[in-house]
Design a protein around this motif. Structure first.
Motif, short mmCIF file in Angstrom:
data_model
loop_
_atom_site.label_atom_id
_atom_site.label_comp_id
_atom_site.label_asym_id
_atom_site.label_seq_id
_atom_site.Cartn_x
_atom_site.Cartn_y
_atom_site.Cartn_z
N ARG A 15 1.05 -1.27 0.00
CA ARG A 15 -0.07 0.06 0.14
C ARG A 15 0.81 1.34 -0.03
O ARG A 15 0.43 2.31 -0.79
CB ARG A 15 -1.04 -0.07 1.26
N ASP A 16 1.92 1.18 0.73
CA ASP A 16 2.86 2.53 0.93
C ASP A 16 3.34 2.63 -0.61
O ASP A 16 3.57 3.68 -0.94
CB ASP A 16 3.99 2.37 1.96
N PHE A 17 3.88 1.51 -1.10
CA PHE A 17 4.54 1.61 -2.32
C PHE A 17 3.57 2.20 -3.46
O PHE A 17 3.90 3.16 -4.45
CB PHE A 17 5.17 0.16 -2.79
N LEU B 281 5.39 5.90 -1.64
CA LEU B 281 6.64 5.69 -0.84
C LEU B 281 7.30 4.60 -1.47
O LEU B 281 7.45 3.59 -0.83
CB LEU B 281 6.26 5.38 0.49
N GLN B 282 8.22 4.81 -2.29
CA GLN B 282 8.94 3.87 -3.14
C GLN B 282 10.19 3.83 -3.12
O GLN B 282 11.06 2.87 -3.06
CB GLN B 282 8.51 4.08 -4.61
N LEU C 43 6.29 13.27 0.53
CA LEU C 43 5.48 13.36 -0.60
C LEU C 43 5.16 14.50 -1.13
O LEU C 43 4.92 14.86 -2.03
CB LEU C 43 4.14 12.59 -0.34
N SER C 44 5.09 15.67 -0.50
CA SER C 44 4.97 17.10 -0.65
C SER C 44 6.14 17.81 -1.02
O SER C 44 6.01 18.90 -1.55
CB SER C 44 4.21 17.71 0.60
N ARG D 176 12.05 15.41 -3.76
CA ARG D 176 12.60 14.34 -3.48
C ARG D 176 13.08 13.38 -4.60
O ARG D 176 13.16 13.76 -5.69
CB ARG D 176 11.34 13.68 -2.86
N ASP D 177 13.36 12.23 -4.30
CA ASP D 177 14.24 11.29 -5.21
C ASP D 177 13.03 11.23 -6.32
O ASP D 177 11.72 11.00 -6.21
CB ASP D 177 14.69 10.00 -4.76
#
Length: 689
Positions: free
Chosen positions: A46-48, A52-53, A62-63, A67-68
């Motif tokens: 679910r996170d992926f 959130l990978q 996420l905001s 980020r990568d």
């Protein structure tokens, strides 16, 4: 002495009851530990899918636009699969189990016509032909009764599916998304009575019972001096009672209820070998996360502090109930509803509470399957050691990360390939900062540079590696996505060099996989409809059914088991997926002209089907005009008039070309109780075959 003996017996019974509750709780805890890896895996998937990978990222990242690099192809794939598998509300239809209802009649019109001929000729000396006609009439009447019962059952089931709260369509789509994300999704189908209050947050059929239960709990707390007259809950009680007094009618409803439990809240027996059908399970447990107040509202039991505290959706118990106020608000108890197939009983216990929340009882509704949960696992595998199937997210994770790494590496390469300068001269810090921080097209004055110095002699371009697009291509990753989960690059965006033929072939392969997924989901809905029909036949009264369906509803007067053996519900194949209207219209254009010319084919049924293809939400009765002349009859009248006029202009022999009156068929003139084909009729009119 007798009183003491009774007291000792009661103590032993109470201790045995507590021991039984502890045994059940320990068994569920063992099951949770056994499948802990599977539940943790679902949360990681679910996170992926959420984005959130990259390792170490959290929801706060996420905001962050810097980020990568993450191109969330996984979420796009999941949304497309949900839209393809469950595109619209499915169509439910009833089916009759194949039975041989007639003993003398062979089911053909030829035998009926021959029997009528023998009767009219007075050759039925033994009465066998009269018996054939009576058997045919009885069989047709029985089939018509079964048809009305099946239509009533189908309309009733569709009514309760439509009345679900939240709406069934949105929740079905949610569960399809869950199955693709977590590998498995569950649907729970039970019967909700007017006096029941299920532990789910939302009632399946909306009514006021939840409000009544909360007011009863507040009233009990007030009687036990657990709330003060100045508390906020006291104000809530006053306002609730005031609104209750203003309502003239309280709606309490009952009927079929469909719930959608979370994938991590269904705990199978640790002996399970295949998840579809819970193969190998002697028990299956559903977990509810409830506060003590909710437990009191639902079950009427005050657990106090005698429960094991958990925070949010943690698998492990909380170490203590201390912490911030926000943490205390998230502390809940674990209520376990255990369905024991071996004992044919349902137990309801709370972890840490040494008594049943409800008395053990048999399932309220009986179906051919014991468990009320229906399993949808599109990627089910044959692995007894790990029966929880992989999800689409797991299958896509390596390719998704390859796409992310390619994007992040390209970003870093662009940063590294920016123009820069190199110098072998020891420059003052002030000059170095001026060069590093200069603005575009600005004049840089260096103190270490004289007018006679050559800038190119002191500064040179920094050598960088040129960007090779072939190093960062994502084509192989998208090809592997197509091979693993059946989504090609063209469905996610533009292709990278693929020809139209290649994309067409890949799309055909993808459509075949989607058709298989739609069929599998239709099979699940059919299984639910069949079990739901059995539940309705057991629990609904004829009076209540007529209130919902209408006065013309026919509800079986025989035992529900006998009716369930003859009538069952199913989903029209492919009706839950996205329809291909152009293909259906083309089929109508080819077949309808031929079908309309065949004798015995119902034109009304063909017309109903045609209207449904044009608009599945249209009502056929709105298209009907009882005063209109059918086109075939109108064409026949016009042809008859043309023949009559042609015969009048041909002299004495022209009458042979004119239309002749219809001659009696081989069955003779139509008599009472028969139609034109000699078919027996019911008292209300012709019997439909």
């Amino acid at each position: 002495m007798e009183s003491a003996a009774v007291t000792d017996a009661d103590k032993k019974a109470d201790e045995a009851r507590r021991a039984h509750v502890r045994k059940l709780c320990n068994a569920v805890q063992d099951d949770i530990k056994h499948w802990k890896y599977a539940f943790e895996r679902m949360k990681a998937w679910r996170d992926f899918a959420r984005g959130l990978q990259w390792p170490g990222t959290n929801k706060a990242d996420l905001s962050d636009p810097d980020r990568d690099y993450t191109a969330n192809i996984t979420m796009r794939h999941l949304k497309q699969r949900v839209a393809s598998i469950y595109a619209k509300n499915p169509t439910y239809q009833w089916r009759r189990t194949k039975r041989m209802t007639s003993t003398l009649w062979d089911g053909t019109m030829e035998q009926i016509q021959f029997a009528n001929q023998m009767l009219q000729a007075g050759l039925d000396l033994t009465g066998q032909y009269q018996a054939i006609l009576m058997d045919a009439s009885r069989s047709v009447a029985e089939n018509n009764l079964t048809r009305k019962q099946g239509e009533t059952l189908s309309a009733l089931y569709e009514y309760f599916v439509r009345e679900q709260t939240p709406p069934a369509k949105s929740m079905m789509k949610k569960q399809v998304l869950v199955s693709k994300t977590c590998g498995v999704a569950y649907f729970k189908q039970t019967f909700q009575r007017a006096t029941d209050f299920p532990p789910e947050t939302n009632r399946a059929i909306a009514d006021h019972l939840e409000k009544l239960a909360r007011l009863e709990r507040l009233s009990a707390d007030l009687a036990d001096d657990e709330i003060d007259k100045y508390d906020a809950e006291m104000s809530e009680l006053r306002e609730g009672l005031k609104s209750l007094e203003g309502q003239q009618k309280i709606i309490l409803r009952e009927g079929l209820a469909i719930d959608y439990p979370d994938s991590t809240n269904i705990i199978p027996d640790c002996n399970m070998t295949h998840i579809v059908g819970f193969v190998g399970c002697n028990r299956v447990t559903e977990q509810y996360c409830l506060t003590p107040d909710q437990i009191r509202e639902v079950y009427g039991k005050n657990v106090g502090k005698n429960f094991v505290a958990y925070r949010e959706n943690d698998i492990e118990p909380a170490t203590s109930q201390t912490g911030s106020n926000d943490d205390k608000d998230r502390v809940t108890a674990r209520v376990w509803e255990i369905w024991d197939r071996a004992e044919n009983l349902v137990y309801t216990v709370c972890d840490g509470y040494e008594d049943f929340l409800e008395e053990p009882h048999a399932p309220i509704t009986y179906t051919e399957r014991f468990y009320p949960w229906f399993v949808y696992a599109p990627n089910a595998v044959d692995d007894p050691d790990d029966p929880f199937p992989p999800s689409d997210v797991e299958l896509m994770m390596p390719m998704q990360m390859e796409i992310n790494r390619a994007g992040e590496a390209l970003r870093q390469h662009r940063y590294a390939a920016r123009p820069g300068w190199v110098s072998g001269v020891n420059l003052p810090d002030s000059d170095r900062q001026k060069i590093e921080n200069r603005s575009a097209h600005s004049l840089v004055v260096l103190s270490s540079l004289t007018p006679e110095d050559d800038v190119r002699a002191k500064f040179q371009f920094f050598p960088v590696s040129p960007i090779d697009p072939n190093l960062y291509t994502t084509g192989p990753a998208f090809e592997d996505i197509l091979r693993s989960v059946g989504t090609q690059e063209a469905n996610l965006g533009g292709t990278s060099g693929a020809t139209a033929t290649e994309s067409s072939i890949a799309e055909g392969s993808r459509q075949s996989v989607l058709s298989s997924d739609v069929d599998e989901f239709d099979d699940l809905l059919t299984e639910m409809a069949r079990a739901g029909g059995q539940i309705l036949l057991q629990q609904m009264s004829a009076q209540k059914v007529k209130e919902i369906v209408g006065p013309g509803a026919i509800w079986p007067e025989v035992t529900p088991e006998e009716t369930a053996k003859e009538i069952h519900l199913e989903v029209v194949a492919g009706s839950s997926g996205r329809p291909n209207q152009a293909q259906e219209v083309a089929m109508m254009e080819r077949t309808f002209p031929l079908l309309f010319q065949l004798p015995g084919i119902s034109h009304e049924k063909l017309s109903r089907h045609g209207v449904k293809v044009l608009d599945d939400g249209a009502n056929f009765e709105d298209w009907m005009d009882t005063n209109a002349i059918p086109i075939m009859a109108l064409t026949g009248q016009m042809q008859a008039q043309a023949n009559a006029q042609a015969g009048a202009g041909q002299g004495a022999e022209g009458g042979s070309n004119a239309e002749r009156p219809a001659q009696p068929g081989p069955t003779g003139p139509t008599g009472p109780g028969q139609d034109g084909m000699g078919m027996p009729q019911s008292p209300g009119g012709p019997v439909e075959m």
